[in-house]
Design an enzyme around this catalytic site. Sequence first.
Site, PDB file in Angstrom:
ATOM      1  N   ASN A 215       0.806  -1.240   0.000  1.00  0.00           N
ATOM      2  CA  ASN A 215       0.000   0.000   0.000  1.00  0.00           C
ATOM      3  C   ASN A 215       0.837   1.287   0.000  1.00  0.00           C
ATOM      4  OD1 ASN A 215       0.687  -0.559   2.655  1.00  0.00           O
ATOM      5  ND2 ASN A 215      -1.195   0.279   3.499  1.00  0.00           N
TER       6      ASN A 215
ATOM      7  N   LYS B 241      11.453  -8.896   1.480  1.00  0.00           N
ATOM      8  CA  LYS B 241      10.435  -9.667   0.753  1.00  0.00           C
ATOM      9  C   LYS B 241       9.248  -8.714   0.621  1.00  0.00           C
ATOM     10  CE  LYS B 241       6.485 -12.196   0.638  1.00  0.00           C
ATOM     11  NZ  LYS B 241       6.144 -11.672  -0.697  1.00  0.00           N
TER      12      LYS B 241
ATOM     13  N   ALA C  14       5.590  -7.278  -1.133  1.00  0.00           N
ATOM     14  CA  ALA C  14       4.337  -7.901  -1.559  1.00  0.00           C
ATOM     15  C   ALA C  14       4.464  -8.344  -3.013  1.00  0.00           C
ATOM     16  CB  ALA C  14       3.186  -6.917  -1.391  1.00  0.00           C
TER      17      ALA C  14
ATOM     18  N   GLU D  30       4.016  -4.379  12.384  1.00  0.00           N
ATOM     19  CA  GLU D  30       3.154  -3.211  12.138  1.00  0.00           C
ATOM     20  C   GLU D  30       1.962  -3.739  11.361  1.00  0.00           C
ATOM     21  OE1 GLU D  30       3.661  -0.352  13.309  1.00  0.00           O
ATOM     22  OE2 GLU D  30       5.799  -0.217  13.722  1.00  0.00           O
TER      23      GLU D  30
ATOM     24  N   CYS E 179      -3.177   1.763   6.760  1.00  0.00           N
ATOM     25  CA  CYS E 179      -3.369   1.161   8.084  1.00  0.00           C
ATOM     26  C   CYS E 179      -3.844   2.218   9.071  1.00  0.00           C
ATOM     27  CB  CYS E 179      -2.060   0.540   8.556  1.00  0.00           C
ATOM     28  SG  CYS E 179      -0.679   1.670   8.490  1.00  0.00           S
TER      29      CYS E 179
HETATM   30  P1  NAP Z   1      -0.615  -8.829   3.713  1.00  0.00           P
HETATM   31  O1  NAP Z   1      -1.453  -9.637   2.806  1.00  0.00           O
HETATM   32  O2  NAP Z   1      -0.520  -9.258   5.120  1.00  0.00           O
HETATM   33  O3  NAP Z   1       0.840  -8.815   3.055  1.00  0.00           O
HETATM   34  C1  NAP Z   1       1.906  -8.092   3.628  1.00  0.00           C
HETATM   35  C2  NAP Z   1       3.195  -8.814   3.328  1.00  0.00           C
HETATM   36  O4  NAP Z   1       3.212 -10.045   4.050  1.00  0.00           O
HETATM   37  C3  NAP Z   1       3.352  -9.204   1.863  1.00  0.00           C
HETATM   38  O5  NAP Z   1       4.702  -9.130   1.526  1.00  0.00           O
HETATM   39  C4  NAP Z   1       2.853 -10.634   1.827  1.00  0.00           C
HETATM   40  O6  NAP Z   1       3.373 -11.374   0.765  1.00  0.00           O
HETATM   41  C5  NAP Z   1       3.358 -11.145   3.160  1.00  0.00           C
HETATM   42  N1  NAP Z   1       2.585 -12.241   3.733  1.00  0.00           N
HETATM   43  C6  NAP Z   1       1.252 -12.436   3.664  1.00  0.00           C
HETATM   44  N2  NAP Z   1       0.914 -13.529   4.367  1.00  0.00           N
HETATM   45  C7  NAP Z   1       2.059 -14.039   4.879  1.00  0.00           C
HETATM   46  C8  NAP Z   1       2.372 -15.154   5.692  1.00  0.00           C
HETATM   47  N3  NAP Z   1       1.444 -15.993   6.123  1.00  0.00           N
HETATM   48  N4  NAP Z   1       3.656 -15.370   6.034  1.00  0.00           N
HETATM   49  C9  NAP Z   1       4.609 -14.532   5.607  1.00  0.00           C
HETATM   50  N5  NAP Z   1       4.399 -13.451   4.845  1.00  0.00           N
HETATM   51  C10 NAP Z   1       3.127 -13.186   4.483  1.00  0.00           C
HETATM   52  O7  NAP Z   1      -1.024  -7.335   3.734  1.00  0.00           O
HETATM   53  P2  NAP Z   1      -1.285  -6.381   2.486  1.00  0.00           P
HETATM   54  O8  NAP Z   1      -2.603  -6.747   1.920  1.00  0.00           O
HETATM   55  O9  NAP Z   1      -0.110  -6.370   1.594  1.00  0.00           O
HETATM   56  O10 NAP Z   1      -1.344  -4.957   3.214  1.00  0.00           O
HETATM   57  C11 NAP Z   1      -2.472  -4.510   3.849  1.00  0.00           C
HETATM   58  C12 NAP Z   1      -2.397  -4.738   5.342  1.00  0.00           C
HETATM   59  O11 NAP Z   1      -1.215  -4.146   5.857  1.00  0.00           O
HETATM   60  C13 NAP Z   1      -3.542  -4.023   6.055  1.00  0.00           C
HETATM   61  O12 NAP Z   1      -4.041  -4.844   7.071  1.00  0.00           O
HETATM   62  C14 NAP Z   1      -2.866  -2.791   6.630  1.00  0.00           C
HETATM   63  O13 NAP Z   1      -3.535  -2.221   7.714  1.00  0.00           O
HETATM   64  C15 NAP Z   1      -1.528  -3.320   6.973  1.00  0.00           C
HETATM   65  N6  NAP Z   1      -0.550  -2.237   7.094  1.00  0.00           N
HETATM   66  C16 NAP Z   1      -0.081  -1.900   8.322  1.00  0.00           C
HETATM   67  C17 NAP Z   1       0.798  -0.838   8.462  1.00  0.00           C
HETATM   68  C18 NAP Z   1       1.336  -0.433   9.807  1.00  0.00           C
HETATM   69  O14 NAP Z   1       2.295   0.319   9.842  1.00  0.00           O
HETATM   70  N7  NAP Z   1       0.777  -0.880  10.913  1.00  0.00           N
HETATM   71  C19 NAP Z   1       1.206  -0.134   7.341  1.00  0.00           C
HETATM   72  C20 NAP Z   1       0.703  -0.486   6.097  1.00  0.00           C
HETATM   73  C21 NAP Z   1      -0.167  -1.559   5.991  1.00  0.00           C
HETATM   74  P3  NAP Z   1       2.509 -11.689  -0.554  1.00  0.00           P
HETATM   75  O15 NAP Z   1       2.183 -10.394  -1.201  1.00  0.00           O
HETATM   76  O16 NAP Z   1       3.410 -12.529  -1.363  1.00  0.00           O
HETATM   77  O17 NAP Z   1       1.270 -12.404  -0.073  1.00  0.00           O
END
Ligand code: NAP
Length: 453
Positions: A129, A152, A154, A226, A260
């Site tokens: 994002n 790594k 997304a 995060e 987020c």
């Molecule tokens: P996501 O699906 O959790 O993916 C984030 C990263 O984690 C990607 O690189 C993804 O790889 C990897 N990943 C997913 N499942 C995994 C697993 N089981 N084991 C290891 N790695 C894994 O999240 P997103 O859809 O990209 O981003 C949106 C989320 O991020 C929202 O919930 C948002 O609130 C949160 N976010 C939080 C912050 C903060 O600072 N707190 C900032 C920005 C976003 P792949 O793409 O290969 O699946």
Amino acid sequence: MQSINPFTGQIIQEYSEYSSTEVEEIILKVDRAFQSWKLTGFEQRAICMKNLQAKLLEKKEELAGIMVAEMGKVKREAIGEVEKCAWVCTFYAENAVSFLKNESIKTEASESYVSYQPIGTVLAVMPWNFPFWQVFRFLAPALMAGNTGVLKHASNVCGCALAIEQLVAEAGFPDDVFRALLIGSNAVKAVIENPLIKAVTLTGSTPAGKSVAAAAGSVLKKSVLELGGSDPYLILEDADIETAARLCVTSRLLNAGQSCIGAKRFIIIDKVYDQFKAEFVRLMSEATFGDPLDPQTTIGPLARPDLRDELHQQVAKSVEMGATILLGGYIPEGKAPFYPPTVLENVVPGMPAYHEELFGPVAVLFRANSEEEAILMANDTVFGLGAGVFTYNIEKGKALAEKGLEAGCVFVNDFVKSDPRLPFGGIKESGYGRELSVVGIREFVNVKMVVVR
Ligand code: NAP
């Protein structure tokens, strides 16, 4: 792995996932780079970091274009994101030396002090994002602390990952201090278990965080998480309603609502509910969605069609259960995964819109009969990332920020933003640990005690 332009639907590029052997070879090189990078002084690291800042600014149009193409962010916001990355580079180039200088502690010994030492190669698992900012807020403090990193990213933003890797190399950092790993999420556990990886940081969803934390815990490696948020904003009786509505709408629509720390739940004291609602819905309805390259566009498409469909399901299911749509709430015609600015009310416990993170331009309005009730509603969530309070009474706002709201970041009379100078992170299922500021750079260092008799 494919990069697909969400606005045009066209495949930008296909990438082959790295094999486990390729991944191990890269990690070995990054570890070798660490052995000499850890011995460099802050001055030398700062020269590279300032070069990186300059490269970002020099190439900001091009870099912003990669983001726009890969995940649909509007160009104006993408340029702002690159500039913010340049800021975090300058910030740590200038401040790492004071954040990590030895600290004397008086004891009976002739000398006793704390020394902050790098720990090695840190794995960063990052979301799409804010595909530059999320990486840079890890990268700048990690490299200035003397660590090395592997990323790594997304799977839908491989182009951003490779562009960042190249920028670091062009900035004159030694070879392999920062490398991208083009791998899927199923390959992350093996990377965490690699003995040359010393810690992991993940920004992403709560389920991904739990999985990474479990993998890190099983091999006793530190993790910083995060995760998601469902940030509540309290609108008190004495708030400046017009300003509150304007700032709340800005926060809700930033990055097409895929943030987020986007304001997501609005809890309004009964007496000003109707006034806030009218202004809020009016401003939300003025937002236009369209081509992210068009300067008139307020919100671009969501990053992927499946994400848009999931968001619409959350809205539709909540409506089926009794929620009311004040604005939006439909899937627009056309192939691009747009979602219109949407406002819901009459949302109650049990509905997806009450409990789940709404990762798109969807806002939920709640009516509260008192400030006590508003706080209870704000905290009735598994998340604890950001929160806001709008009130004329600053002392009351501060008291609610400090003692009332369960969140890692609270803003009074503004919306939550990350800032290199301030620690950023959440509590509850929004994760643990902090990024940015002095606190962030100390997450991945050995806080070493040295005592001299
Ligand atoms: P996501 O699906 O959790 O993916 C984030 C990263 O984690 C990607 O690189 C993804 O790889 C990897 N990943 C997913 N499942 C995994 C697993 N089981 N084991 C290891 N790695 C894994 O999240 P997103 O859809 O990209 O981003 C949106 C989320 O991020 C929202 O919930 C948002 O609130 C949160 N976010 C939080 C912050 C903060 O600072 N707190 C900032 C920005 C976003 P792949 O793409 O290969 O699946």
